[in-house]
Design a protein around this motif. Structure first.
Motif, PDB file in Angstrom:
ATOM      1  N   VAL A   1       0.844  -1.187   0.000  1.00 10.99           N
ATOM      2  CA  VAL A   1       0.000   0.000   0.000  1.00 10.99           C
ATOM      3  C   VAL A   1       0.882   1.241   0.000  1.00 10.99           C
ATOM      4  CG1 VAL A   1      -1.789   1.270   1.260  1.00 10.99           C
ATOM      5  CG2 VAL A   1      -1.810  -1.239   1.249  1.00 10.99           C
ATOM      6  N   ILE A   2       0.737   2.035  -1.062  1.00 10.92           N
ATOM      7  CA  ILE A   2       1.495   3.278  -1.165  1.00 10.92           C
ATOM      8  C   ILE A   2       1.013   4.218  -0.066  1.00 10.92           C
ATOM      9  CG2 ILE A   2       1.992   5.274  -2.633  1.00 10.92           C
ATOM     10  CD1 ILE A   2       1.569   3.283  -5.046  1.00 10.92           C
ATOM     11  N   GLY A   3       1.957   4.767   0.692  1.00  9.20           N
ATOM     12  CA  GLY A   3       1.628   5.639   1.805  1.00  9.20           C
ATOM     13  C   GLY A   3       1.614   4.920   3.145  1.00  9.20           C
ATOM     14  N   LYS A   4       1.476   3.605   3.112  1.00 12.08           N
ATOM     15  CA  LYS A   4       1.513   2.802   4.344  1.00 12.08           C
ATOM     16  C   LYS A   4       2.809   1.993   4.402  1.00 12.08           C
ATOM     17  CE  LYS A   4      -0.632  -1.082   6.679  1.00 12.08           C
ATOM     18  NZ  LYS A   4      -0.555  -2.445   6.215  1.00 12.08           N
ATOM     19  N   ASP A   5       3.086   1.269   3.335  1.00 15.26           N
ATOM     20  CA  ASP A   5       4.300   0.464   3.271  1.00 15.26           C
ATOM     21  C   ASP A   5       5.434   1.296   2.695  1.00 15.26           C
ATOM     22  OD1 ASP A   5       3.295  -2.144   4.196  1.00 15.26           O
ATOM     23  OD2 ASP A   5       2.031  -2.027   2.407  1.00 15.26           O
ATOM     24  N   SER A   6       6.647   0.873   2.985  1.00 14.40           N
ATOM     25  CA  SER A   6       7.810   1.593   2.460  1.00 14.40           C
ATOM     26  C   SER A   6       8.811   0.595   1.885  1.00 14.40           C
ATOM     27  CB  SER A   6       8.461   2.437   3.560  1.00 14.40           C
ATOM     28  OG  SER A   6       8.912   1.605   4.614  1.00 14.40           O
ATOM     29  N   ILE A   7       9.782   1.154   1.178  1.00 18.44           N
ATOM     30  CA  ILE A   7      10.837   0.348   0.572  1.00 18.44           C
ATOM     31  C   ILE A   7      12.120   0.602   1.365  1.00 18.44           C
ATOM     32  CG2 ILE A   7      11.575   2.081  -1.094  1.00 18.44           C
ATOM     33  CD1 ILE A   7      11.682  -0.272  -3.165  1.00 18.44           C
ATOM     34  N   ASP A   8      12.953  -0.389   1.474  1.00 20.45           N
ATOM     35  CA  ASP A   8      14.206  -0.218   2.216  1.00 20.45           C
ATOM     36  C   ASP A   8      15.136   0.711   1.448  1.00 20.45           C
ATOM     37  OD1 ASP A   8      15.887  -1.486   4.581  1.00 20.45           O
ATOM     38  OD2 ASP A   8      17.188  -1.233   2.836  1.00 20.45           O
ATOM     39  N   GLU A   9      15.545   1.783   2.095  1.00 16.70           N
ATOM     40  CA  GLU A   9      16.359   2.821   1.450  1.00 16.70           C
ATOM     41  C   GLU A   9      17.787   2.369   1.155  1.00 16.70           C
ATOM     42  OE1 GLU A   9      15.209   5.682   0.209  1.00 16.70           O
ATOM     43  OE2 GLU A   9      13.206   5.093   0.882  1.00 16.70           O
ATOM     44  N   GLU A  10      18.235   1.290   1.770  1.00 16.66           N
ATOM     45  CA  GLU A  10      19.572   0.779   1.482  1.00 16.66           C
ATOM     46  C   GLU A  10      19.555  -0.252   0.360  1.00 16.66           C
ATOM     47  OE1 GLU A  10      21.929  -0.276   4.887  1.00 16.66           O
ATOM     48  OE2 GLU A  10      21.037   1.328   6.065  1.00 16.66           O
ATOM     49  N   LEU A  11      18.430  -0.938   0.182  1.00 16.92           N
ATOM     50  CA  LEU A  11      18.326  -1.928  -0.890  1.00 16.92           C
ATOM     51  C   LEU A  11      17.865  -1.301  -2.209  1.00 16.92           C
ATOM     52  CD1 LEU A  11      16.808  -4.996   0.993  1.00 16.92           C
ATOM     53  CD2 LEU A  11      19.193  -4.608   0.341  1.00 16.92           C
ATOM     54  N   LEU A  12      17.052  -0.242  -2.147  1.00 11.79           N
ATOM     55  CA  LEU A  12      16.560   0.409  -3.363  1.00 11.79           C
ATOM     56  C   LEU A  12      17.684   0.792  -4.331  1.00 11.79           C
ATOM     57  CD1 LEU A  12      14.312   1.652  -5.106  1.00 11.79           C
ATOM     58  CD2 LEU A  12      14.485   3.713  -3.686  1.00 11.79           C
ATOM     59  N   PRO A  13      18.783   1.393  -3.879  1.00 13.44           N
ATOM     60  CA  PRO A  13      19.851   1.755  -4.829  1.00 13.44           C
ATOM     61  C   PRO A  13      20.440   0.562  -5.585  1.00 13.44           C
ATOM     62  CG  PRO A  13      20.169   2.904  -2.749  1.00 13.44           C
ATOM     63  CD  PRO A  13      19.073   1.900  -2.536  1.00 13.44           C
ATOM     64  N   LEU A  14      20.391  -0.636  -4.987  1.00 11.26           N
ATOM     65  CA  LEU A  14      20.892  -1.827  -5.689  1.00 11.26           C
ATOM     66  C   LEU A  14      20.120  -2.057  -6.986  1.00 11.26           C
ATOM     67  CD1 LEU A  14      21.393  -4.471  -2.863  1.00 11.26           C
ATOM     68  CD2 LEU A  14      23.169  -3.271  -4.152  1.00 11.26           C
ATOM     69  N   LEU A  15      18.819  -1.776  -6.969  1.00 12.01           N
ATOM     70  CA  LEU A  15      17.990  -1.970  -8.156  1.00 12.01           C
ATOM     71  C   LEU A  15      18.454  -1.086  -9.307  1.00 12.01           C
ATOM     72  CD1 LEU A  15      14.454  -2.133  -6.499  1.00 12.01           C
ATOM     73  CD2 LEU A  15      15.904  -4.045  -7.204  1.00 12.01           C
ATOM     74  N   TRP A  16      19.013   0.084  -8.974  1.00 10.38           N
ATOM     75  CA  TRP A  16      19.543   0.990 -10.002  1.00 10.38           C
ATOM     76  C   TRP A  16      20.996   0.672 -10.342  1.00 10.38           C
ATOM     77  CZ3 TRP A  16      16.726   3.804 -13.086  1.00 10.38           C
ATOM     78  CH2 TRP A  16      15.449   4.181 -12.680  1.00 10.38           C
ATOM     79  N   GLU A  17      21.829   0.475  -9.326  1.00 10.84           N
ATOM     80  CA  GLU A  17      23.257   0.218  -9.546  1.00 10.84           C
ATOM     81  C   GLU A  17      23.502  -1.093 -10.283  1.00 10.84           C
ATOM     82  OE1 GLU A  17      25.461   0.543  -5.844  1.00 10.84           O
ATOM     83  OE2 GLU A  17      24.143   2.190  -5.240  1.00 10.84           O
ATOM     84  N   TYR A  18      22.637  -2.066 -10.067  1.00 10.78           N
ATOM     85  CA  TYR A  18      22.779  -3.382 -10.689  1.00 10.78           C
ATOM     86  C   TYR A  18      21.550  -3.676 -11.552  1.00 10.78           C
ATOM     87  CZ  TYR A  18      26.732  -3.748  -7.608  1.00 10.78           C
ATOM     88  OH  TYR A  18      27.924  -3.497  -6.984  1.00 10.78           O
ATOM     89  N   GLN A  19      21.125  -2.658 -12.279  1.00  8.50           N
ATOM     90  CA  GLN A  19      19.951  -2.781 -13.136  1.00  8.50           C
ATOM     91  C   GLN A  19      20.184  -3.906 -14.147  1.00  8.50           C
ATOM     92  OE1 GLN A  19      18.771   1.040 -14.539  1.00  8.50           O
ATOM     93  NE2 GLN A  19      16.853   0.312 -15.371  1.00  8.50           N
ATOM     94  N   GLY A  20      19.227  -4.757 -14.290  1.00 11.08           N
ATOM     95  CA  GLY A  20      19.361  -5.913 -15.168  1.00 11.08           C
ATOM     96  C   GLY A  20      19.881  -7.143 -14.447  1.00 11.08           C
ATOM     97  N   ALA A  21      20.557  -6.933 -13.325  1.00 12.36           N
ATOM     98  CA  ALA A  21      21.077  -8.060 -12.542  1.00 12.36           C
ATOM     99  C   ALA A  21      20.138  -8.421 -11.394  1.00 12.36           C
ATOM    100  CB  ALA A  21      22.459  -7.728 -11.981  1.00 12.36           C
ATOM    101  N   CYS A  22      19.295  -7.476 -10.981  1.00 17.41           N
ATOM    102  CA  CYS A  22      18.417  -7.690  -9.832  1.00 17.41           C
ATOM    103  C   CYS A  22      17.102  -8.335 -10.238  1.00 17.41           C
ATOM    104  CB  CYS A  22      18.107  -6.360  -9.143  1.00 17.41           C
ATOM    105  SG  CYS A  22      19.510  -5.659  -8.278  1.00 17.41           S
ATOM    106  N   ALA A  23      16.649  -9.230  -9.389  1.00 17.86           N
ATOM    107  CA  ALA A  23      15.336  -9.849  -9.557  1.00 17.86           C
ATOM    108  C   ALA A  23      14.718 -10.014  -8.179  1.00 17.86           C
ATOM    109  CB  ALA A  23      15.454 -11.200 -10.246  1.00 17.86           C
ATOM    110  N   ILE A  24      13.428  -9.809  -8.109  1.00 20.08           N
ATOM    111  CA  ILE A  24      12.695 -10.048  -6.874  1.00 20.08           C
ATOM    112  C   ILE A  24      12.132 -11.460  -6.951  1.00 20.08           C
ATOM    113  CG2 ILE A  24      10.702  -9.350  -5.490  1.00 20.08           C
ATOM    114  CD1 ILE A  24      11.260  -6.484  -6.595  1.00 20.08           C
ATOM    115  N   VAL A  25      12.442 -12.248  -5.923  1.00 23.81           N
ATOM    116  CA  VAL A  25      11.952 -13.625  -5.833  1.00 23.81           C
ATOM    117  C   VAL A  25      11.115 -13.678  -4.560  1.00 23.81           C
ATOM    118  CG1 VAL A  25      12.588 -16.054  -5.787  1.00 23.81           C
ATOM    119  CG2 VAL A  25      14.065 -14.418  -6.952  1.00 23.81           C
ATOM    120  N   THR A  26       9.812 -13.813  -4.729  1.00 25.09           N
ATOM    121  CA  THR A  26       8.893 -13.648  -3.609  1.00 25.09           C
ATOM    122  C   THR A  26       7.809 -14.717  -3.590  1.00 25.09           C
ATOM    123  OG1 THR A  26       7.400 -12.057  -2.543  1.00 25.09           O
ATOM    124  CG2 THR A  26       7.461 -12.023  -4.954  1.00 25.09           C
TER     125      THR A  26
END
Length: 131
Positions: free
Chosen positions: A29-54
């Motif tokens: 839920v946008i506004g309730k849940d948040s994203i980890d500010e230390e992991l978010l940059p990995l998605l940009w720095e390693y774009q194409g290498a990151c995958a979410i497995v959930t």
């Protein structure tokens, strides 16, 4: 940080209680849940290498949530239901000689017998800090 030192070909991130504050397969839920500010940059720095497995089945909602939080639009999201192992997605993606990182908040996921044989897979237990 670990990714800078290892230079991984792949980074596999869990979603609930790791990349995001969602729990137990809930819709983010946008506004309730948040994203980890230390992991978010990995998605940009390693774009194409990151995958979410959930295990969270709300893939469309996760994609929308990530976009609203500033993540790249092309992040791969792979949803698995129990009893399937996350190893069923991770291991076939990895090629001989590649280094990968798998970040999850659940020790049982990290200690999966199928994953422990992958010597070039670095498994990281994620614990959200309370500082």
């Amino acid at each position: 940080h670990l990714a800078a030192r290892l230079k991984p070909t792949h980074i596999f991130l869990d979603f609930d209680r790791t990349l995001a504050t969602t729990r137990s397969g809930g819709v983010p839920v946008i506004g309730k849940d948040s994203i980890d500010e230390e992991l978010l940059p990995l998605l940009w720095e390693y774009q194409g290498a990151c995958a979410i497995v959930t295990r969270n089945s709300h893939v469309h909602e996760i994609k929308s949530f990530l976009a609203a939080q500033g993540a790249p639009p092309d992040v791969t999201i792979h949803s698995l239901k129990r009893p399937k192992s996350k190893a069923e997605y991770i291991l076939p993606v990895m090629q001989e000689g590649e280094v990968a990182i798998f970040v999850d908040d659940t020790i049982a996921e990290l200690m999966d017998a199928q994953l422990t044989t992958a010597k070039s897979l670095h498994r990281v237990l994620f614990v959200r800090g309370l500082m």
